[in-house]
Design an enzyme around this catalytic site. Sequence first.
Site, PDB file in Angstrom:
ATOM      1  N   HIS A 252       0.800  -1.211   0.000  1.00 11.50           N
ATOM      2  CA  HIS A 252       0.000   0.000   0.000  1.00 11.50           C
ATOM      3  C   HIS A 252       0.841   1.273   0.000  1.00 11.50           C
ATOM      4  O   HIS A 252       0.626   2.154  -0.826  1.00 11.50           O
ATOM      5  CB  HIS A 252      -1.109   0.048   1.045  1.00 11.50           C
ATOM      6  CG  HIS A 252      -2.074   1.113   0.639  1.00 11.50           C
ATOM      7  ND1 HIS A 252      -3.031   0.897  -0.318  1.00 11.50           N
ATOM      8  CD2 HIS A 252      -2.131   2.417   0.931  1.00 11.50           C
ATOM      9  CE1 HIS A 252      -3.645   2.034  -0.584  1.00 11.50           C
ATOM     10  NE2 HIS A 252      -3.126   2.970   0.168  1.00 11.50           N
ATOM     11  N   HIS A 301      -7.241  -3.162   3.275  1.00 15.34           N
ATOM     12  CA  HIS A 301      -8.321  -2.994   2.286  1.00 15.34           C
ATOM     13  C   HIS A 301      -8.044  -3.743   0.988  1.00 15.34           C
ATOM     14  O   HIS A 301      -8.925  -3.856   0.150  1.00 15.34           O
ATOM     15  CB  HIS A 301      -8.638  -1.504   2.036  1.00 15.34           C
ATOM     16  CG  HIS A 301      -7.575  -0.732   1.326  1.00 15.34           C
ATOM     17  ND1 HIS A 301      -7.342   0.598   1.561  1.00 15.34           N
ATOM     18  CD2 HIS A 301      -6.687  -1.088   0.390  1.00 15.34           C
ATOM     19  CE1 HIS A 301      -6.368   1.020   0.789  1.00 15.34           C
ATOM     20  NE2 HIS A 301      -5.950   0.021   0.074  1.00 15.34           N
ATOM     21  N   HIS A 302      -6.822  -4.251   0.831  1.00 12.24           N
ATOM     22  CA  HIS A 302      -6.562  -5.111  -0.333  1.00 12.24           C
ATOM     23  C   HIS A 302      -7.023  -6.538  -0.066  1.00 12.24           C
ATOM     24  O   HIS A 302      -6.933  -7.389  -0.932  1.00 12.24           O
ATOM     25  CB  HIS A 302      -5.071  -5.128  -0.653  1.00 12.24           C
ATOM     26  CG  HIS A 302      -4.547  -3.791  -1.071  1.00 12.24           C
ATOM     27  ND1 HIS A 302      -4.522  -3.389  -2.382  1.00 12.24           N
ATOM     28  CD2 HIS A 302      -4.048  -2.763  -0.356  1.00 12.24           C
ATOM     29  CE1 HIS A 302      -4.016  -2.164  -2.451  1.00 12.24           C
ATOM     30  NE2 HIS A 302      -3.726  -1.756  -1.234  1.00 12.24           N
ATOM     31  N   LYS A 330      -5.763  18.148  -1.615  1.00 16.00           N
ATOM     32  CA  LYS A 330      -4.836  18.408  -2.723  1.00 16.00           C
ATOM     33  C   LYS A 330      -5.590  18.845  -3.966  1.00 16.00           C
ATOM     34  O   LYS A 330      -5.238  19.837  -4.611  1.00 16.00           O
ATOM     35  CB  LYS A 330      -4.038  17.145  -3.033  1.00 16.00           C
ATOM     36  CG  LYS A 330      -3.102  16.779  -1.925  1.00 16.00           C
ATOM     37  CD  LYS A 330      -1.994  15.915  -2.432  1.00 16.00           C
ATOM     38  CE  LYS A 330      -0.747  16.134  -1.662  1.00 16.00           C
ATOM     39  NZ  LYS A 330       0.178  17.074  -2.108  1.00 16.00           N
ATOM     40  N   ARG A 449     -10.691 -10.075 -12.867  1.00 17.68           N
ATOM     41  CA  ARG A 449      -9.439  -9.723 -13.525  1.00 17.68           C
ATOM     42  C   ARG A 449      -8.611 -10.992 -13.737  1.00 17.68           C
ATOM     43  O   ARG A 449      -8.953 -12.049 -13.241  1.00 17.68           O
ATOM     44  CB  ARG A 449      -8.670  -8.703 -12.682  1.00 17.68           C
ATOM     45  CG  ARG A 449      -8.359  -9.177 -11.290  1.00 17.68           C
ATOM     46  CD  ARG A 449      -7.890  -8.047 -10.398  1.00 17.68           C
ATOM     47  NE  ARG A 449      -6.504  -7.706 -10.673  1.00 17.68           N
ATOM     48  CZ  ARG A 449      -5.637  -7.296  -9.742  1.00 17.68           C
ATOM     49  NH1 ARG A 449      -6.017  -7.169  -8.481  1.00 17.68           N
ATOM     50  NH2 ARG A 449      -4.406  -6.993 -10.058  1.00 17.68           N
TER      51      ARG A 449
END
Lengths: 524, 375
Positions: A252, A301-302, A330, A449
């Site tokens: 991450h 969170h992965h 930002k 995927r």
Amino acid sequence: MSTATTHDAHHEHQPSGIMRWLTTTNHKDIGTLYLLFSLLMFFIGGAMAMIIRAELFQPGLQMVNPDFFNQMTTMHALVMIFGAVMPAFVGLANWLVPMMIGAPDMALPRMNNWSFWILPFAFLMLLATLFMPGGAPAGGWTLYPPLSLQTGMAFPFLIFAIHMMGMSSIMGAINVVVTIFNMRAPGMTFMKMPLFVWTWLITAYLLIATMPVLAGSVTMLLTDKFFNTSFFNAAGGGDPVMFQHIFWFFGHPEVYILILPAFGIVSQIIPTFARKPLFGYSSMVYATASIAFLSFIVWGHHMFTVGMPIKGELFYMYATMLIAVPTGVKVFNWVSTMWKGSMTFETPMLFAVAFVFLFTIGGFSGLMLAITPVDFQYQETYFVVAHFHYVLVTGAIFAIMAAVYYWIPKWTGNMYDEKLGKLHFWISCISVNVLFFPQHFLGLAGMPRRIPDYAVQFTEFNMISSIGGFVFGLSQLMFAYIVFKTIRGGAKATDQVWEGAHGLEWTLPSPPPYHSFTTAPEVK
Amino acid sequence: MLVRKLIPWLSRLLGGSLLLAANSAYAEYGLNLPQGVTEISREVYDLHMLIFWICVVIGAVVFGVMLYSIFHHRKSKGAKAAQFHESTTVEIIWTVVPILILVAMAIPATKTLLKMEDVANADITIKITGYQWKWRYDYLDQNFGFYSVLSTPREQIENTADKSEHYLREVDRPLVVPVGTKVRFLITSNDVIHAWGVPDLAIKKDAIPGFINEVWTLIETPGTYRGQCVELCGKDHGYMPVVVEAKSIEDYQLWVGEQQALALASTEDPDKVWTADELMAKGEQVYATNCAACHMAGGEGVPGAFPALKGSKIATGPIADHSNIVLHGKAGTAMAAFAAQLSDSELAAVITYERNAWGNNTGDSIQPSQVKAAR
Ligand SMILES: [Cu+2]
């Protein structure tokens, strides 16, 4: 800081030909080497992406077998992340950090040479696996065991290549940190440093903190495979999920390593072409630092689908959602910088503005992915693929291209061809959206995927995506053409190059002298 | 100039693609998450739409301001640059407002997550095991189980036959569950990590060797719901579909009866002596479903990854070595231990088949009793 002024210029003489490049310790030469290496890897990784998109043009197997397809997805990711994006940023740091802080060179020039020259060997080793019996690694760039342990002959080569890339990155990062701490010109306080320098300083810490973790995790894979350890083998008392925790503890922060310097680049470019100072400089610095801090506590969170305790899932969900706050700051700052400016849209600005748009789209899908119960639906589908390509291609790579267009007149003394640059921008910008936007739909409709073949209801969007991919891929040849054309000649650039440019690098001649600042400039 | 020419072209392309998707026979799959057929899946869908619209609104504001600025604050329009570059007030506003939005989002998300993780009080428990590259479903309360394998013919994959409607999402034996019943799934794996998922049920969970994950569902409407393995698991990762058939309780009970009868009927006489022809015929079938994915139908293997069995030293050498690797596998490679997956007669048949097919003419035939002894 006084070392900067006493640096002597007696070794102007240098070996010529190949020896010059092999032995160089000059920050500009090494920056150039990094950037050219990155360009080469960008095309190699891109060729792999073309194979992937060609196979996915239609359902059924047309071009490659499933095993080779998996090799392509695995190698595409490794080459693009470690070969294209990271070296490009290190190359930019090499060229720019000394010029921006008023130093003659990087602090550790020999280590600089070494950290570059490790890379070609690392990638030679990695790419050589394509020609080995059993082929290249095919277990995904995330190297999850037990699958990655089924890799054949390629396995030790893969691990050692990663070790070498890691060493190179760590050395590059140490060099950046030492340079920034010790070589700033008098008066260049931390809170006066250009944002590119700031974001790189923070990135360097992320690298130093996480690359050893990656090295450790892949070493454990190596001993599991060859020395009968059972770190990740449940039958031997280990835990395959532990690998994922360690990997993403690196992984991450790694994604921020790939994006923070891009934030820095965009924060340099937008004020120049808006002819207006960056809005909220100090909040930009703090936002970058908070993103870096948060990046260490969101790795779970992965892994929402591995079956964590509910408390873990909630913690990672909340922490991940929080990242949206500094990232939002930002984006708002960039937009406020543009607001009431006097803008022109040369190629670097076009790429920077596209970055703000498209990176924000990637940010939105990232926010969606943070919501754990819905993430179960998105996880491991093309929605994730779309998300990270928006932040990495239209994020990191667009920023790198913006940087090249922005600084190449300074580096070479020649202006690039503005017409071609704009054409390159428009073709890239449109095709990249044709390529990646439909992948959101595919993911929501449930296409996983990393599959070479798919159910028929996914056909249309895959076709559109592939067409976008081919156009995007081909249009990058234009980029290479423009770059080499500019290196060879072109209209002479002024020292300041851009009307609205501010900063020490623009006070040097274009091209700058071999040792950037032999006398330290005074910063007011 | 260029922009003006490109925008209509782009909108036509995008509009065209949307139309394409809408017109396709699978329109319900087109663009968005399926709403699914459980209470949870609908809640998940609502959360998805909520966060989506939040993003759209924020996006509209940010991009709106940006576009306005891009069109009006240009040097070519005579815009003079203002020089403001700081405002603590607005920085605080655009830090606090997003935090509030996030909190508002986190509350319903937390509620749904808590519900999803509550596996208590299930009526039925089914164990799901991932194998390279098939699923096994064990009905723990009813004592039977079976493998579920892709049923799409090879010719469709290789484009020599037309693709069927459920290309790559069809299996020989689907998982069958009753509607209106809380079903708990225990998910694990026999080899590498897989992930079992069905979008219509809003379920996706990793199947991890050595660990058991729990999920549950309560399907409301009978029907067939499809998904596939969603964690990269090697060569045929794209070819291990998940098909769930939800039946009414009565139909489900009937089905369970049939399965139990089937399981009983297939218990075989351990002392039966099989003829070579019987073994070869059964062996060919067992080989095709369990071994051909790696060792290939013609026994030629995949160089460097999966050894050829045609002419292999082991398949033509001593029987003990051959049955040893088939029964116990080889640690650290993709060769799994088949002792637990196949019955004595299936193992005897497949070993016999490998020793005699593709010109491996050893003439050996192995009896189930020999396999039993070797276990
Ligand atoms: Cu799988």
